[in-house]
Design an enzyme around this catalytic site. Structure first.
Site, PDB file in Angstrom:
ATOM      1  N   CYS A   2       0.820  -1.210   0.000  1.00  0.00           N
ATOM      2  CA  CYS A   2       0.000   0.000   0.000  1.00  0.00           C
ATOM      3  C   CYS A   2       0.853   1.259   0.000  1.00  0.00           C
ATOM      4  CB  CYS A   2      -0.898   0.010   1.232  1.00  0.00           C
ATOM      5  SG  CYS A   2      -1.873  -1.485   1.431  1.00  0.00           S
ATOM      6  N   ARG A  27       2.339   1.065  -5.846  1.00  0.00           N
ATOM      7  CA  ARG A  27       2.383   0.300  -4.602  1.00  0.00           C
ATOM      8  C   ARG A  27       1.058  -0.391  -4.297  1.00  0.00           C
ATOM      9  NH1 ARG A  27       6.751   1.511  -1.144  1.00  0.00           N
ATOM     10  NH2 ARG A  27       5.536   0.602   0.553  1.00  0.00           N
ATOM     11  N   TRP A  74      -3.410  -2.113  -1.654  1.00  0.00           N
ATOM     12  CA  TRP A  74      -3.200  -3.425  -2.266  1.00  0.00           C
ATOM     13  C   TRP A  74      -3.698  -4.434  -1.245  1.00  0.00           C
ATOM     14  CZ3 TRP A  74       0.133  -7.821  -1.635  1.00  0.00           C
ATOM     15  CH2 TRP A  74       0.230  -8.641  -2.756  1.00  0.00           C
ATOM     16  N   ASN A 100      -0.154   0.774   6.288  1.00  0.00           N
ATOM     17  CA  ASN A 100       0.487  -0.212   5.430  1.00  0.00           C
ATOM     18  C   ASN A 100       1.085  -1.272   6.325  1.00  0.00           C
ATOM     19  OD1 ASN A 100       1.685  -1.602   3.357  1.00  0.00           O
ATOM     20  ND2 ASN A 100       3.408  -0.200   3.138  1.00  0.00           N
ATOM     21  N   GLY A 101       0.816  -2.548   6.039  1.00  0.00           N
ATOM     22  CA  GLY A 101       1.361  -3.622   6.859  1.00  0.00           C
ATOM     23  C   GLY A 101       0.270  -4.572   7.299  1.00  0.00           C
ATOM     24  N   GLU A 479      14.561 -14.858 -15.332  1.00  0.00           N
ATOM     25  CA  GLU A 479      14.072 -13.480 -15.327  1.00  0.00           C
ATOM     26  C   GLU A 479      13.220 -13.203 -16.570  1.00  0.00           C
ATOM     27  OE1 GLU A 479      13.476  -9.424 -14.315  1.00  0.00           O
ATOM     28  OE2 GLU A 479      13.778 -11.302 -13.228  1.00  0.00           O
ATOM     29  N   LYS A 483       9.315 -11.982 -16.280  1.00  0.00           N
ATOM     30  CA  LYS A 483       8.784 -10.771 -16.915  1.00  0.00           C
ATOM     31  C   LYS A 483       7.589 -11.117 -17.804  1.00  0.00           C
ATOM     32  CE  LYS A 483      10.863  -7.861 -14.958  1.00  0.00           C
ATOM     33  NZ  LYS A 483      10.736  -8.845 -13.938  1.00  0.00           N
ATOM     34  N   GLU A 486       4.422 -12.171 -15.670  1.00  0.00           N
ATOM     35  CA  GLU A 486       3.801 -11.198 -14.776  1.00  0.00           C
ATOM     36  C   GLU A 486       3.086 -10.072 -15.513  1.00  0.00           C
ATOM     37  OE1 GLU A 486       6.513  -9.255 -12.075  1.00  0.00           O
ATOM     38  OE2 GLU A 486       8.075  -9.078 -13.587  1.00  0.00           O
ATOM     39  N   HIS A 502      14.844 -33.413 -18.828  1.00  0.00           N
ATOM     40  CA  HIS A 502      14.511 -34.083 -17.570  1.00  0.00           C
ATOM     41  C   HIS A 502      13.080 -33.787 -17.147  1.00  0.00           C
ATOM     42  CE1 HIS A 502      18.563 -35.571 -16.779  1.00  0.00           C
ATOM     43  NE2 HIS A 502      19.006 -34.413 -17.258  1.00  0.00           N
ATOM     44  N   LYS A 599       4.507  -3.173  -6.424  1.00  0.00           N
ATOM     45  CA  LYS A 599       5.931  -2.971  -6.628  1.00  0.00           C
ATOM     46  C   LYS A 599       6.777  -3.498  -5.470  1.00  0.00           C
ATOM     47  CE  LYS A 599       9.593  -1.317  -8.701  1.00  0.00           C
ATOM     48  NZ  LYS A 599      10.108  -2.053  -9.868  1.00  0.00           N
TER      49      LYS A 599
END
Length: 604
Positions: A2, A27, A74, A100-101, A479, A483, A486, A502, A599
């Site tokens: 948040c 955020r 969020w 926030n938290g 990576e 990308k 997401e 495998h 983020k």
């Protein structure tokens, strides 16, 4: 997570609060709200949805006030509804709170307060805070004392900003979640991140865990929870406000991909001297790490891929190193002692899992170091040492320029570590340093000449996307897949190229493009793995220099300039970033605000 914004000053707070929320929307963007002192009490507007929807609502029903708080959410406790949006109030609406938290003991507090007649209207943990403050006010405590008593009862992680009716004061506290104060003359700002108010001031002070800030028109007072003064120095943030805007770009992500030549130049500036064949990483003189016997790198997400990149460089040079997921560190961390160096890699320096792992390593006696992008971040203050990657502000949820700068900083650290631990450097500096000096220009060349948009368009209707690489190409493959998934919401996976046979090869079909990364190390083996996929009908996209043998078997080619193997993966990564961006754009995805993601993950 948040975003919090607060303002105390002579002018109207609403424009400042809305600007701050727009700047902080990376955020969290499930819901948003503001509260102001309007002269007769606290007035609130909040709603589910984006900040733009809140802004439109305020245009229809204006608010006024010189003191206010705002929040962009969020969701953690409760779905994104109007009722669950912040700010939250007590029953009398004399106390407004943004948070926030996670309040871990909220159920216990809620039960106690409900027994005393408090009525709750949301599903959030946050709502217990204003009710708890009001309970203490009702018991005869003054506003500040009620705030402190309430905060003392909270368990968990939090950044809190509180406003009480009839008082032009903001009360703030932090424990495990970031809060920063901005100062510009007689204007004062409070936020969870500097970009919230950067266009108003670059003079800041960072709160530390256990701090309380009291902000009123006369200034800012910093204390601990007991009320004893603490010193928090004002610092100047070396970020240009224009860096936090999109400019002419449609998306922050593309802007930040294109900023990589600049961010990499900033990362290496003053740290390398190709003519002397020297690396000078500030604060780390020869012998700094001579007592280190092993290295653990802890991180999450994209930062974990950079950490893996660094660990592979160290291992190749003879230094025992492991990259570990910070969110698994508490259950699977290898033993540490005073000869263990634990390197925390975090773009924000506020990632909750990474901070928790860093604290654990410190408690067990390890030496600690943070690689981060943010001056004054919790990780930078918590570790014994820190190195800044100097990438500049990154707003897009999908990290881009910070990955390349993290990897380069870890390579520079690897030089110092290996010289101290084994007496050698991990690479030939006569060739590596000139190549590193060329890297920003080579990235620019890739950006100018990339064929990524055409390739993204060609493969847009496929079912799954594989990314493979060997050695330093492996973390780049991970990576690249991250990308892609997401921001496109399409299925993508990254593999060490030898792992294809495998198990994953069973998933390969003509609708499974395989992006193969060639770094100049073990390329023949990677080529063999790509051929195995090709014989099963999979189209192969080779990321390699022009003239590389892989282009003979590949269906498509993304070119990277010739360079040292330690740097080739970073050039390949830029191509993969562009593929992901263009694929997501073609699919109409909200690139800067991918669903369910934020983020900075500041709660575990």
């Amino acid at each position: 997570m948040c975003g919090i914004i607060g303002h105390v000053g002579n002018g109207d707070a609403i424009d400042t609060l809305l600007t701050g929320l727009e700047n902080l929307e990376y955020r969290g963007y499930d819901s948003a709200g503001v509260a102001v002192q309007n002269g007769s009490g606290i007035e609130i507007q909040k709603r589910s949805g984006r900040v733009s929807e809140l802004k439109a609502s305020i245009e229809d029903r204006p608010l006024r006030g010189r003191v206010g708080i705002g929040h962009t959410r969020w969701s953690t406790h409760g779905p994104p509804t109007d009722e669950n949006a912040h700010p939250h109030t007590d029953s009398t609406e004399d106390v407004a709170v943004v948070h926030n938290g996670i309040i871990e003991n909220y159920a216990e507090l809620k039960e106690r307060l409900s027994a005393r007649g408090h009525e709750f209207t949301s599903d959030t943990d946050t709502e217990v805070i204003p009710h708890l403050i009001q309970q203490y006010v009702d018991e005869g405590y003054g506003n500040e004392a009620a705030f402190r008593r309430a905060v003392e009862e909270l368990e968990g992680s939090y950044a809190i900003a509180v406003m009480l009716s009839g008082e032009h004061t903001l009360y703030a506290a932090r424990q495990g979640s970031p809060l920063v104060v901005g100062v510009e003359g007689e204007e004062f700002f409070l936020a969870s991140d500097v970009p919230a108010f950067l266009e108003y001031t670059d003079t800041v002070a960072y709160l530390e865990d256990g701090d309380v800030a009291i902000v009123d028109p006369d200034g800012v007072e910093f204390t601990d929870l007991e009320g004893d003064s603490v010193d928090r120095d004002l610092e100047t943030v070396d970020w240009d406000p224009e860096q936090t805007g999109k400019g002419e770009y449609d998306h922050f992500m593309l802007k930040e991909i294109d900023e990589q030549p600049t961010s990499l130049a900033q990362t290496i500036e003053g740290r390398i001297d190709p003519e002397r064949g020297a690396i000078d990483l500030e604060g780390f003189e020869p012998g700094t790490f001579e007592d280190v016997s092993s290295v653990q790198l802890i991180a999450c997400g994209t930062s974990y891929h950079a950490a893996l990149y660094g660990s592979l460089v160290l291992n190749a040079a003879g230094v025992s190193a492991r990259a570990l997921l910070a969110n698994e560190y508490s259950v699977c961390a290898p033993p540490v002692d005073e000869e263990t160096l634990v390197i925390a890699v975090s773009q924000s320096g506020e990632t909750a899992d990474t901070l928790s792992a860093l604290r654990q390593a410190t408690e067990e006696g390890a030496r600690t170091l943070t690689v981060t992008n943010v001056v004054g971040s919790t990780a930078a203050r918590q570790a014994d040492d820190s190195v800044l990657i100097r990438a500049g502000p990154e707003i897009g949820v999908a990290a881009t320029k910070t990955f390349s700068s993290q990897a380069v900083v870890l390579e520079l650290l690897a030089h110092r570590l290996t010289r101290d631990v084994v007496g050698e450097t991990p690479y030939d500096l006569e060739s590596y340093l000139p190549a590193l000096a060329r890297l920003p220009q080579q990235v620019d060349d890739v950006l100018e000449e990339s064929d990524a948009e055409r390739i993204a368009r060609h493969y847009r209707d496929h079912e799954s996307y594989f990314f493979i690489g060997r050695g330093l190409g492996y973390p780049v493959a991970l990576e690249g897949a991250l990308k892609f998934k997401e921001i496109t919401y399409e299925h993508a996976e990254g593999f060490a190229s030898g792992e294809l046979k495998h198990g994953p090869l069973a998933l390969v079909t003509p609708k499974t493009p395989v992006f193969a990364i060639f770094t100049g190390q073990e390329d023949e083996r990677t080529l063999k793995n790509a051929e195995e996929a090709s014989t099963r009908g999979a189209p192969v996209v080779a990321i390699c220099p022009d003239g590389h043998r892989a282009t003979e078997i590949a269906d498509a080619h993304l070119e990277i300039p010739d360079t040292e193997p330690e740097l080739a993966g970073l050039l390949a990564n830029v191509q993969l970033q562009l593929v992901s961006y263009h694929a997501a754009d073609l699919l109409g995805r909200p690139i800067d605000k991918p669903r369910n993601l934020a983020k900075s993950v500041t709660v575990e």
